[in-house]
Design a protein around this motif. Sequence first.
Motif, PDB file in Angstrom:
ATOM      1  N   LYS A  27      10.948 -13.730  -0.336  1.00 28.98           N
ATOM      2  CA  LYS A  27      11.776 -14.788   0.062  1.00 28.98           C
ATOM      3  C   LYS A  27      13.360 -13.910   0.079  1.00 28.98           C
ATOM      4  CE  LYS A  27       9.001 -17.938  -0.343  1.00 28.98           C
ATOM      5  NZ  LYS A  27       8.136 -18.392   0.837  1.00 28.98           N
ATOM      6  N   ILE A  28      14.061 -14.240   1.021  1.00 29.11           N
ATOM      7  CA  ILE A  28      15.307 -13.649   1.329  1.00 29.11           C
ATOM      8  C   ILE A  28      16.074 -14.050   0.089  1.00 29.11           C
ATOM      9  CG2 ILE A  28      16.531 -15.458   2.738  1.00 29.11           C
ATOM     10  CD1 ILE A  28      16.782 -11.741   3.623  1.00 29.11           C
ATOM     11  N   ASP A  29      16.111 -15.211  -0.582  1.00 28.29           N
ATOM     12  CA  ASP A  29      17.238 -15.724  -1.628  1.00 28.29           C
ATOM     13  C   ASP A  29      16.872 -15.149  -3.073  1.00 28.29           C
ATOM     14  OD1 ASP A  29      14.993 -17.174  -1.790  1.00 28.29           O
ATOM     15  OD2 ASP A  29      16.135 -18.876  -2.127  1.00 28.29           O
ATOM     16  N   GLN A  38      16.156  -6.624   7.094  1.00 20.91           N
ATOM     17  CA  GLN A  38      15.148  -7.696   7.863  1.00 20.91           C
ATOM     18  C   GLN A  38      13.998  -7.783   7.255  1.00 20.91           C
ATOM     19  OE1 GLN A  38      14.496  -5.854  11.640  1.00 20.91           O
ATOM     20  NE2 GLN A  38      13.988  -8.022  12.528  1.00 20.91           N
ATOM     21  N   ILE A  39      13.590  -8.975   7.046  1.00 16.54           N
ATOM     22  CA  ILE A  39      12.038  -9.222   6.718  1.00 16.54           C
ATOM     23  C   ILE A  39      11.174  -9.927   7.599  1.00 16.54           C
ATOM     24  CG2 ILE A  39      10.812 -10.342   4.680  1.00 16.54           C
ATOM     25  CD1 ILE A  39      13.312 -10.507   3.017  1.00 16.54           C
ATOM     26  N   ILE A  40      10.158  -9.176   8.051  1.00 16.02           N
ATOM     27  CA  ILE A  40       9.212  -9.789   9.024  1.00 16.02           C
ATOM     28  C   ILE A  40       7.822 -10.005   8.218  1.00 16.02           C
ATOM     29  CG2 ILE A  40       7.972  -9.232  11.111  1.00 16.02           C
ATOM     30  CD1 ILE A  40      10.426  -7.598  11.884  1.00 16.02           C
ATOM     31  N   LYS A  41       7.234 -11.125   8.733  1.00 13.06           N
ATOM     32  CA  LYS A  41       6.019 -11.352   7.914  1.00 13.06           C
ATOM     33  C   LYS A  41       4.800 -10.968   9.073  1.00 13.06           C
ATOM     34  CE  LYS A  41       7.736 -14.001   4.598  1.00 13.06           C
ATOM     35  NZ  LYS A  41       9.059 -13.403   4.452  1.00 13.06           N
ATOM     36  N   GLU A  42       3.604 -10.450   8.358  1.00 14.46           N
ATOM     37  CA  GLU A  42       2.750 -10.143   9.182  1.00 14.46           C
ATOM     38  C   GLU A  42       1.334 -10.503   8.365  1.00 14.46           C
ATOM     39  OE1 GLU A  42       2.605  -5.627   9.396  1.00 14.46           O
ATOM     40  OE2 GLU A  42       4.279  -5.559  10.916  1.00 14.46           O
ATOM     41  N   GLU A  43       0.190 -10.748   9.249  1.00 17.83           N
ATOM     42  CA  GLU A  43      -0.875 -10.969   8.540  1.00 17.83           C
ATOM     43  C   GLU A  43      -1.830  -9.812   8.583  1.00 17.83           C
ATOM     44  OE1 GLU A  43      -2.086 -13.752   6.559  1.00 17.83           O
ATOM     45  OE2 GLU A  43       0.153 -14.296   6.990  1.00 17.83           O
ATOM     46  N   ASP A  44      -2.262  -9.545   7.366  1.00 14.74           N
ATOM     47  CA  ASP A  44      -3.393  -8.170   7.322  1.00 14.74           C
ATOM     48  C   ASP A  44      -4.729  -8.659   6.863  1.00 14.74           C
ATOM     49  OD1 ASP A  44      -4.250  -6.037   5.506  1.00 14.74           O
ATOM     50  OD2 ASP A  44      -2.910  -4.804   6.798  1.00 14.74           O
ATOM     51  N   SER A  45      -5.551  -8.193   7.323  1.00 11.73           N
ATOM     52  CA  SER A  45      -7.014  -8.600   6.963  1.00 11.73           C
ATOM     53  C   SER A  45      -7.454  -8.140   5.555  1.00 11.73           C
ATOM     54  CB  SER A  45      -8.118  -7.912   8.141  1.00 11.73           C
ATOM     55  OG  SER A  45      -8.073  -6.309   7.950  1.00 11.73           O
ATOM     56  N   ASP A  46      -6.869  -7.199   5.194  1.00  8.23           N
ATOM     57  CA  ASP A  46      -7.292  -6.836   3.767  1.00  8.23           C
ATOM     58  C   ASP A  46      -6.115  -7.436   2.638  1.00  8.23           C
ATOM     59  OD1 ASP A  46      -9.157  -4.860   4.426  1.00  8.23           O
ATOM     60  OD2 ASP A  46      -7.828  -3.532   4.605  1.00  8.23           O
ATOM     61  N   PHE A  47      -4.820  -7.705   3.134  1.00 11.02           N
ATOM     62  CA  PHE A  47      -3.773  -8.082   2.176  1.00 11.02           C
ATOM     63  C   PHE A  47      -3.339  -9.612   2.110  1.00 11.02           C
ATOM     64  CE2 PHE A  47      -3.726  -3.336   2.190  1.00 11.02           C
ATOM     65  CZ  PHE A  47      -4.137  -3.297   0.500  1.00 11.02           C
ATOM     66  N   VAL A  50       1.732  -9.943   4.706  1.00 10.00           N
ATOM     67  CA  VAL A  50       2.462  -8.898   4.160  1.00 10.00           C
ATOM     68  C   VAL A  50       3.930  -8.985   4.690  1.00 10.00           C
ATOM     69  CG1 VAL A  50       2.761  -6.443   4.661  1.00 10.00           C
ATOM     70  CG2 VAL A  50       0.444  -7.170   4.433  1.00 10.00           C
ATOM     71  N   SER A  51       4.979  -8.705   3.802  1.00  5.88           N
ATOM     72  CA  SER A  51       6.296  -8.613   4.324  1.00  5.88           C
ATOM     73  C   SER A  51       6.800  -7.222   4.468  1.00  5.88           C
ATOM     74  CB  SER A  51       7.079  -9.120   3.269  1.00  5.88           C
ATOM     75  OG  SER A  51       6.805 -10.515   2.854  1.00  5.88           O
ATOM     76  N   VAL A  52       7.310  -6.826   5.674  1.00  4.58           N
ATOM     77  CA  VAL A  52       7.960  -5.877   6.176  1.00  4.58           C
ATOM     78  C   VAL A  52       9.472  -5.762   6.006  1.00  4.58           C
ATOM     79  CG1 VAL A  52       8.116  -3.864   7.879  1.00  4.58           C
ATOM     80  CG2 VAL A  52       5.950  -5.343   7.591  1.00  4.58           C
ATOM     81  N   LEU A  53      10.037  -5.013   5.081  1.00  4.62           N
ATOM     82  CA  LEU A  53      11.523  -5.213   4.915  1.00  4.62           C
ATOM     83  C   LEU A  53      12.162  -3.841   5.267  1.00  4.62           C
ATOM     84  CD1 LEU A  53      10.073  -6.355   2.229  1.00  4.62           C
ATOM     85  CD2 LEU A  53      12.196  -6.373   1.480  1.00  4.62           C
ATOM     86  N   THR A  54      12.942  -4.131   6.489  1.00  7.56           N
ATOM     87  CA  THR A  54      13.636  -2.762   6.984  1.00  7.56           C
ATOM     88  C   THR A  54      15.210  -2.913   7.131  1.00  7.56           C
ATOM     89  OG1 THR A  54      11.680  -2.651   8.542  1.00  7.56           O
ATOM     90  CG2 THR A  54      13.422  -1.492   9.332  1.00  7.56           C
ATOM     91  N   GLY A  55      15.697  -1.914   6.672  1.00  4.64           N
ATOM     92  CA  GLY A  55      17.183  -1.755   6.793  1.00  4.64           C
ATOM     93  C   GLY A  55      17.958  -0.752   6.211  1.00  4.64           C
ATOM     94  N   CYS A  71       8.879  -5.303  -7.538  1.00  3.43           N
ATOM     95  CA  CYS A  71       7.970  -5.226  -8.789  1.00  3.43           C
ATOM     96  C   CYS A  71       8.341  -6.616  -9.772  1.00  3.43           C
ATOM     97  CB  CYS A  71       8.271  -3.792  -9.583  1.00  3.43           C
ATOM     98  SG  CYS A  71       7.228  -3.464 -10.825  1.00  3.43           S
ATOM     99  N   ASP A  72       9.525  -6.774  -9.929  1.00  2.56           N
ATOM    100  CA  ASP A  72       9.759  -7.942 -10.843  1.00  2.56           C
ATOM    101  C   ASP A  72       8.863  -8.911 -10.616  1.00  2.56           C
ATOM    102  OD1 ASP A  72      11.166  -6.230 -12.637  1.00  2.56           O
ATOM    103  OD2 ASP A  72      13.116  -7.055 -11.617  1.00  2.56           O
ATOM    104  N   TYR A  73       8.801  -9.201  -9.058  1.00  2.00           N
ATOM    105  CA  TYR A  73       8.264 -10.524  -8.457  1.00  2.00           C
ATOM    106  C   TYR A  73       6.414 -10.242  -8.045  1.00  2.00           C
ATOM    107  CZ  TYR A  73      12.627 -12.873  -8.091  1.00  2.00           C
ATOM    108  OH  TYR A  73      13.661 -13.401  -8.248  1.00  2.00           O
ATOM    109  N   HIS A  74       6.033  -9.214  -8.839  1.00  2.00           N
ATOM    110  CA  HIS A  74       4.774  -8.754  -8.722  1.00  2.00           C
ATOM    111  C   HIS A  74       4.214  -8.638  -7.315  1.00  2.00           C
ATOM    112  CE1 HIS A  74       4.775  -9.689 -12.912  1.00  2.00           C
ATOM    113  NE2 HIS A  74       5.475 -10.874 -12.728  1.00  2.00           N
TER     114      HIS A  74
END
Length: 84
Positions: A27-29, A38-47, A50-55, A71-74
């Motif tokens: 979550k951005i906030d 930048q946060i992009i959401k993807e769907e992964d067959s194993d996980f 998945v959130s991809v953070l780039t910047g 890590c704090d958000y597990h």
Amino acid sequence: MKSKNSEEYSIFSKSATYQIRVAGDVKIDWADNIRDLQIIKEEDSDFGTVSVLTGQVEDQVALLGILSTLCDYHLVLLNLRILL
């Protein structure tokens, strides 16, 4: 004269663009230190989601702060890449 080791690791004290992939929904906030990524959401067959953070990240200390927040958000770190 700089040592070979200091030259090799000087990139970590400079600003760089990173891509961080974590399992879960970021979550951005959640924290100030990820707001500029930048946060992009993807769907992964194993996980599942998945959130991809780039910047741009100021330095390795800032990167460690971002990783600590995730890590704090597990969230499970799947991949970390520096994009040169």
